[in-house]
Write a protein that holds these residues in place. Structure first.
Motif, PDB file in Angstrom:
ATOM      1  N   ALA A  50      -0.477   3.650  -8.408  1.00  0.00           N
ATOM      2  CA  ALA A  50      -1.760   3.886  -8.901  1.00  0.00           C
ATOM      3  C   ALA A  50      -2.026   5.993  -9.500  1.00  0.00           C
ATOM      4  O   ALA A  50      -2.628   5.958 -10.856  1.00  0.00           O
ATOM      5  CB  ALA A  50      -3.152   4.028  -7.619  1.00  0.00           C
ATOM      6  N   ALA A  51      -1.294   6.626  -9.354  1.00  0.00           N
ATOM      7  CA  ALA A  51      -1.706   7.929  -9.034  1.00  0.00           C
ATOM      8  C   ALA A  51      -0.977   8.257 -10.023  1.00  0.00           C
ATOM      9  O   ALA A  51      -1.030   8.578 -11.794  1.00  0.00           O
ATOM     10  CB  ALA A  51      -1.271   9.022  -8.442  1.00  0.00           C
TER      11      ALA A  51
ATOM     12  N   ARG B 196      -0.516   4.322  -4.074  1.00  0.00           N
ATOM     13  CA  ARG B 196      -1.185   5.765  -4.010  1.00  0.00           C
ATOM     14  C   ARG B 196      -0.194   6.106  -5.098  1.00  0.00           C
ATOM     15  O   ARG B 196      -1.275   6.569  -6.163  1.00  0.00           O
ATOM     16  CB  ARG B 196      -0.828   6.027  -2.543  1.00  0.00           C
ATOM     17  CG  ARG B 196       0.138   6.775  -1.947  1.00  0.00           C
ATOM     18  CD  ARG B 196       0.513   7.791  -1.033  1.00  0.00           C
ATOM     19  NE  ARG B 196      -0.482   6.126  -0.070  1.00  0.00           N
ATOM     20  CZ  ARG B 196      -0.339   6.804   0.911  1.00  0.00           C
ATOM     21  NH1 ARG B 196       0.504   7.601   1.330  1.00  0.00           N
ATOM     22  NH2 ARG B 196      -0.036   5.540   2.003  1.00  0.00           N
ATOM     23  N   TRP B 197       1.370   5.936  -5.363  1.00  0.00           N
ATOM     24  CA  TRP B 197       2.248   6.863  -6.342  1.00  0.00           C
ATOM     25  C   TRP B 197       2.135   5.845  -7.683  1.00  0.00           C
ATOM     26  O   TRP B 197       1.832   6.154  -8.300  1.00  0.00           O
ATOM     27  CB  TRP B 197       3.125   6.624  -5.653  1.00  0.00           C
ATOM     28  CG  TRP B 197       3.307   7.589  -5.005  1.00  0.00           C
ATOM     29  CD1 TRP B 197       3.916   6.954  -2.988  1.00  0.00           C
ATOM     30  CD2 TRP B 197       3.762   9.210  -4.419  1.00  0.00           C
ATOM     31  NE1 TRP B 197       3.729   8.028  -2.464  1.00  0.00           N
ATOM     32  CE2 TRP B 197       4.096   9.370  -3.026  1.00  0.00           C
ATOM     33  CE3 TRP B 197       3.405   9.681  -5.509  1.00  0.00           C
ATOM     34  CZ2 TRP B 197       3.734  10.500  -3.047  1.00  0.00           C
ATOM     35  CZ3 TRP B 197       3.850  11.350  -5.063  1.00  0.00           C
ATOM     36  CH2 TRP B 197       4.063  11.737  -3.918  1.00  0.00           C
TER      37      TRP B 197
ATOM     38  N   ARG C 286       1.441  -1.733  -0.342  1.00  0.00           N
ATOM     39  CA  ARG C 286       0.300   0.058  -0.503  1.00  0.00           C
ATOM     40  C   ARG C 286       0.592   1.196  -0.128  1.00  0.00           C
ATOM     41  O   ARG C 286      -0.027   2.334  -0.534  1.00  0.00           O
ATOM     42  CB  ARG C 286      -0.944   0.347   1.332  1.00  0.00           C
ATOM     43  CG  ARG C 286      -2.255  -1.197   0.835  1.00  0.00           C
ATOM     44  CD  ARG C 286      -3.637  -0.427   0.115  1.00  0.00           C
ATOM     45  NE  ARG C 286      -4.244  -1.764  -0.238  1.00  0.00           N
ATOM     46  CZ  ARG C 286      -4.801  -2.161   0.664  1.00  0.00           C
ATOM     47  NH1 ARG C 286      -5.127  -2.042   1.996  1.00  0.00           N
ATOM     48  NH2 ARG C 286      -5.724  -3.435   0.388  1.00  0.00           N
TER      49      ARG C 286
ATOM     50  N   CYS D 215       5.451  10.308 -10.446  1.00  0.00           N
ATOM     51  CA  CYS D 215       4.685   9.377  -9.311  1.00  0.00           C
ATOM     52  C   CYS D 215       5.644   8.157  -9.172  1.00  0.00           C
ATOM     53  O   CYS D 215       6.038   8.023  -8.252  1.00  0.00           O
ATOM     54  CB  CYS D 215       3.582   9.223 -10.022  1.00  0.00           C
ATOM     55  SG  CYS D 215       2.213  10.645  -9.388  1.00  0.00           S
TER      56      CYS D 215
END
Length: 182
Positions: free
Chosen positions: A95-96, A92-93, A88, A159
């Motif tokens: 996915a961005a 986030r990175w 996790r 990202c």
């Protein structure tokens, strides 16, 4: 639960590969934004049309495809490999990055490619009765949307670079090293 070394290695290789592909494609879009289109803005209409037609006719090749399609596929794979709880912090990175590059990819397919096709359909620049009109229907819109995809793909690259840093901090090897050296 910590990921096993083979999972961590697969995650790292996928992130690195996605980052490399993204860097290549962001650089490709950037080169158009800061040099190719600026240079072409200074040539006459027929030269502009002819040059862009030839570029568009030759860009779909074995060198371009791996970065253009690979950046999307590898970033998607990086997202999938980080869905589990221990992935996790990177998720986030990655996915961005995927969302940002999906935007750039979508712009390319929905705007730039159709504009390229329209320019090709205009035919031989020497036979076009109003080359200024053909150029006007293409250039400003193509350049604006290329700028948008350049920004999106460059942000996606940033990202992915951040994801690599976070991945390096989160791998079992780096955790072990920090415990021993701390």
């Amino acid at each position: 639960m910590l990921s096993s070394p083979p999972i961590a290695a697969a995650r790292g290789w996928t992130l690195a590969s996605a980052t490399l592909a993204m860097g290549l494609i962001a650089g490709f879009f950037y080169a158009y934004a800061c040099s190719v289109m600026i240079g072409l803005a200074r040539v006459d209409d027929r030269t502009f049309i002819s040059t862009m037609q030839w570029i568009n006719a030759t860009v779909r090749n074995q060198w371009f495809a791996p970065s253009f399609f690979g950046a999307l596929a590898l970033t998607a794979l990086a997202v999938l490999l980080h869905v589990s709880r221990d992935g996790r912090p990177v998720l986030r990175w990655s996915a961005a990055a995927f969302v940002l590059y999906a935007v750039a990819f979508g712009i390319t397919m929905a705007v730039n490619v159709p504009l390229n096709d329209d320019l090709a359909a205009a035919g031989d620049p020497a036979a076009i009765s109003d080359p200024a009109a053909v150029r006007a229907a293409f250039e400003e819109r193509w350049v604006a949307w290329n700028t948008a995809r350049t920004v999106a793909s460059t942000a996606a690259l940033a990202c992915l670079l951040r994801a690599l840093v976070v991945h390096g901090r989160e791998t079992p090897v780096s955790r072990t090293f920090r415990r021993r050296s701390g």
